[in-house]
Design an enzyme around this catalytic site. Structure first.
Site, PDB file in Angstrom:
ATOM      1  N   CYS A  30       0.827  -1.208   0.000  1.00 22.79           N
ATOM      2  CA  CYS A  30       0.000   0.000   0.000  1.00 22.79           C
ATOM      3  C   CYS A  30       0.863   1.260   0.000  1.00 22.79           C
ATOM      4  O   CYS A  30       1.566   1.539   0.971  1.00 22.79           O
ATOM      5  CB  CYS A  30      -0.915  -0.048   1.234  1.00 22.79           C
ATOM      6  SG  CYS A  30      -1.747   1.492   1.628  1.00 22.79           S
ATOM      7  N   CYS A  33       0.128   3.796   2.756  1.00 20.95           N
ATOM      8  CA  CYS A  33       0.585   3.240   4.042  1.00 20.95           C
ATOM      9  C   CYS A  33       2.062   3.555   4.254  1.00 20.95           C
ATOM     10  O   CYS A  33       2.482   3.883   5.368  1.00 20.95           O
ATOM     11  CB  CYS A  33       0.376   1.728   4.091  1.00 20.95           C
ATOM     12  SG  CYS A  33      -1.349   1.206   3.967  1.00 20.95           S
TER      13      CYS A  33
END
Length: 105
Positions: A30, A33
């Protein structure tokens, strides 16, 4: 306080205790993230002992992610004395996160 990694098995011991804990629900693939990780490290360094930050990899720990209704990542759930009190989905600025924390300190 250092940032700790938690799992489905350790979540209760690490998060559902006393004080303020921010849980970062994330995955290695991600992009956002990866972008929020340094922000959380800065918060940890600035706020110190009054805040615990825990990271939970949703790919490896689907049970806890499902339990808290995490559908998108990154999701940050703010816990106060073991109870979820706030939730933020997506990338947020350090100032935005500090404002949320200030409400629950």
């Amino acid at each position: 306080m250092a940032i700790v990694n938690v799992s489905d098995q350790s979540f209760g011991n690490e998060v559902e205790g006393q004080g303020t804990v921010v849980v970062d629900f994330w995955a290695p693939w991600c992009g956002p993230c990866k972008m929020i990780a340094p922000i959380l490290e800065e918060l940890s360094a600035e706020i110190g002992d009054s805040l615990k930050i825990a990271k939970l990899n949703v790919d490896e720990n689907p049970e806890t992610a499902s339990r808290f209704g995490v559908m998108s990542i990154p999701t940050l759930i703010f816990f106060k004395d073991g109870q979820p009190v706030d939730k933020v989905v997506g990338l947020n600025s350090k100032e935005s996160l500090k404002n949320i924390l200030a409400k629950h300190q």
